[in-house]
Scaffold this active site. Structure first.
Site, PDB file in Angstrom:
ATOM      1  N   GLY A 123       0.819  -1.199   0.000  1.00  0.00           N
ATOM      2  CA  GLY A 123       0.000   0.000   0.000  1.00  0.00           C
ATOM      3  C   GLY A 123       0.852   1.248   0.000  1.00  0.00           C
ATOM      4  O   GLY A 123       1.943   1.291   0.591  1.00  0.00           O
ATOM      5  N   GLY A 145      -7.638  -7.995  -6.078  1.00  0.00           N
ATOM      6  CA  GLY A 145      -6.331  -7.985  -6.713  1.00  0.00           C
ATOM      7  C   GLY A 145      -5.516  -9.206  -6.332  1.00  0.00           C
ATOM      8  O   GLY A 145      -6.059 -10.252  -5.976  1.00  0.00           O
ATOM      9  N   ARG A 171     -13.740  -1.842  -9.026  1.00  0.00           N
ATOM     10  CA  ARG A 171     -14.108  -0.870 -10.057  1.00  0.00           C
ATOM     11  C   ARG A 171     -14.142  -1.521 -11.436  1.00  0.00           C
ATOM     12  O   ARG A 171     -14.982  -1.192 -12.260  1.00  0.00           O
ATOM     13  CB  ARG A 171     -13.116   0.294 -10.061  1.00  0.00           C
ATOM     14  N   ILE A 202      -7.556  -7.165   6.104  1.00  0.00           N
ATOM     15  CA  ILE A 202      -6.093  -7.246   6.029  1.00  0.00           C
ATOM     16  C   ILE A 202      -5.564  -6.131   5.120  1.00  0.00           C
ATOM     17  O   ILE A 202      -4.422  -6.207   4.652  1.00  0.00           O
ATOM     18  CB  ILE A 202      -5.628  -8.635   5.517  1.00  0.00           C
ATOM     19  N   ARG A 241      -6.386  -1.916   5.111  1.00  0.00           N
ATOM     20  CA  ARG A 241      -6.058  -0.729   5.895  1.00  0.00           C
ATOM     21  C   ARG A 241      -7.183  -0.485   6.893  1.00  0.00           C
ATOM     22  O   ARG A 241      -8.356  -0.623   6.576  1.00  0.00           O
ATOM     23  CB  ARG A 241      -5.881   0.503   4.996  1.00  0.00           C
ATOM     24  N   ASP A 261      -6.314  -7.410  11.079  1.00  0.00           N
ATOM     25  CA  ASP A 261      -4.858  -7.276  11.176  1.00  0.00           C
ATOM     26  C   ASP A 261      -4.453  -5.813  11.098  1.00  0.00           C
ATOM     27  O   ASP A 261      -3.311  -5.474  11.382  1.00  0.00           O
ATOM     28  CB  ASP A 261      -4.176  -8.067  10.055  1.00  0.00           C
ATOM     29  N   GLU A 281      -2.711   2.884  14.728  1.00  0.00           N
ATOM     30  CA  GLU A 281      -1.752   1.818  14.988  1.00  0.00           C
ATOM     31  C   GLU A 281      -0.516   2.438  15.631  1.00  0.00           C
ATOM     32  O   GLU A 281       0.049   3.368  15.069  1.00  0.00           O
ATOM     33  CB  GLU A 281      -1.370   1.099  13.689  1.00  0.00           C
ATOM     34  N   HIS A 293      -0.939  -5.909  13.081  1.00  0.00           N
ATOM     35  CA  HIS A 293      -0.454  -5.676  11.713  1.00  0.00           C
ATOM     36  C   HIS A 293       0.730  -6.593  11.384  1.00  0.00           C
ATOM     37  O   HIS A 293       1.835  -6.149  11.082  1.00  0.00           O
ATOM     38  CB  HIS A 293      -0.053  -4.207  11.520  1.00  0.00           C
ATOM     39  N   GLY A 303       0.564  -8.954   8.891  1.00  0.00           N
ATOM     40  CA  GLY A 303       0.296  -9.596   7.608  1.00  0.00           C
ATOM     41  C   GLY A 303       1.517 -10.040   6.829  1.00  0.00           C
ATOM     42  O   GLY A 303       1.571 -11.162   6.332  1.00  0.00           O
TER      43      GLY A 303
END
Length: 346
Positions: free
Chosen positions: A102, A180, A203, A262, A264, A288, A293, A312, A314
């Site tokens: 991300g 994705g 989308r 998982i 944001r 997660d 955070e 977090h 992952g």
């Protein structure tokens, strides 16, 4: 350039920065903190002088100071990568790569405006994050956290046939918000649990081959919510997705549904999620990621027996972090050479 690597266990929130001043005529190398994946460092150290930032927790003033005059930035954490950071580096900056999938913490428009190539490391995270998602899904569906609490409070009730019943993954409909690479890797793993089908909201429709492989169908957001037994959030955080999982969304989900995030934390309105779980509007959730955070120890979410929380983790495996460093290093080296990055962000 910077190398900012978060530690494998993010509950400590410790991070390290290293800056590299990449000029092939200057082959001086300083090694960074030993927790930075050596594979990525070795690639950069062949041609780059290494400059190290030492403060823990990180101090932005030091980051900006040690970025002056660098030719590239390798930025692996979630501190704001914006005009301030770009100005601090200077006009000679030629390439940037994050060490993350991300890039919501990057001012992408500003980077584009300055015509600086930007890389990131999405693909190498897929397997580790998918494993985490499946773990959260199973733990929430089968009430692992709640079961542990029963033991700790001496409330293990023997002799009951219908005690602590959870939700089956078998024959379930799994909904994805975002479909994705990470989401498709999750779907691949869940196929081994004999799920019925996949619904996804994006989308743009994925290819027919991908739909066929996962027995997947593109549907609108409301349909995905209302028909899914499990809802997995795997989308970027954008203006459009921020807080989209709110009271209205939870009201459209099945009462037996399990939510997994998982992606944001900002995609979920956490106060609304708290209410939905507290009132059993939905069955359970596994997160997660969250906001903020680290999550404060007195946050109301921690009082919920039907919520599984991870700090977090992952992508927090040794192999994944090493792979992230290598991809990011290749992005930087290719950017400096004026070649297409291995994993461009745009």
């Amino acid at each position: 350039m910077f190398l900012w690597r978060q530690r494998g266990l993010l509950d400590t929130r410790l991070v390290r920065y290293a800056a590299y001043n990449c000029r092939k005529s200057e082959l001086k190398t300083s090694f960074t903190h030993p927790e930075v994946p050596q594979e990525g460092i070795d690639l950069l150290a062949r041609d780059c002088e290494v400059i190290i930032c030492q403060n823990v927790p990180t101090v932005r003033a030091e980051i900006l100071e040690k970025s002056k005059g660098v030719d590239a930035l390798l930025w692996g954490g979630h501190d704001a990568l914006n005009a301030e950071a770009l100005d601090a580096a200077g006009p000679q900056l030629k390439a940037i790569s994050t060490m993350s999938a991300g890039i919501d913490y990057v001012d992408v428009a500003e980077v584009k405006r300055r015509k600086i190539p930007l890389g990131h490391t999405p693909i190498v995270l897929n397997n580790a994050v998918a494993d985490t998602a499946v773990g959260l899904l199973l733990a929430a569906a089968r009430r692992f956290h709640e079961g542990r609490l029963k033991i700790e409070t001496d409330k293990w009730e023997g002799g009951h046939l219908n005690w602590m019943l959870g939700q089956d993954v078998r024959d379930s409909v799994v909904g994805f918000f975002g479909f994705g690479g990470i989401a498709q890797t999750i779907a691949k793993r869940l196929s081994g649990f004999d799920i019925d089908s996949v619904l996804y909201t994006t989308r743009r429709r994925v290819s027919e081959d991908i739909e066929k492989e996962y027995n997947a169908k593109k549907v609108d957001f409301d349909t995905m919510l209302s028909q899914s037994d499990f809802v997995i959030i795997a989308s970027p955080l954008t203006k459009e997705t921020a807080g989209i999982f709110n009271a209205t969304a939870f009201g459209k989900m099945k009462k037996t549904a399990v939510l997994v995030n998982i992606a944001r934390g900002g995609v979920v309105n956490q106060q609304d999620l708290y209410e939905a779980l507290k009132t059993n509007q939905i069955f359970a959730a596994g997160l997660d990621v969250m906001t903020p955070e680290p999550l404060p120890a007195n946050d109301p979410l921690l009082s919920l027996p039907n919520l599984v929380l991870l700090p977090h983790l992952g992508s927090a495996t040794q192999r994944t972090r090493a792979d992230m460093a290598v991809i990011a290093a290749h992005n930087v080296l290719r950017g400096l050479a004026g070649e297409p990055m291995l994993s461009p962000a745009y």
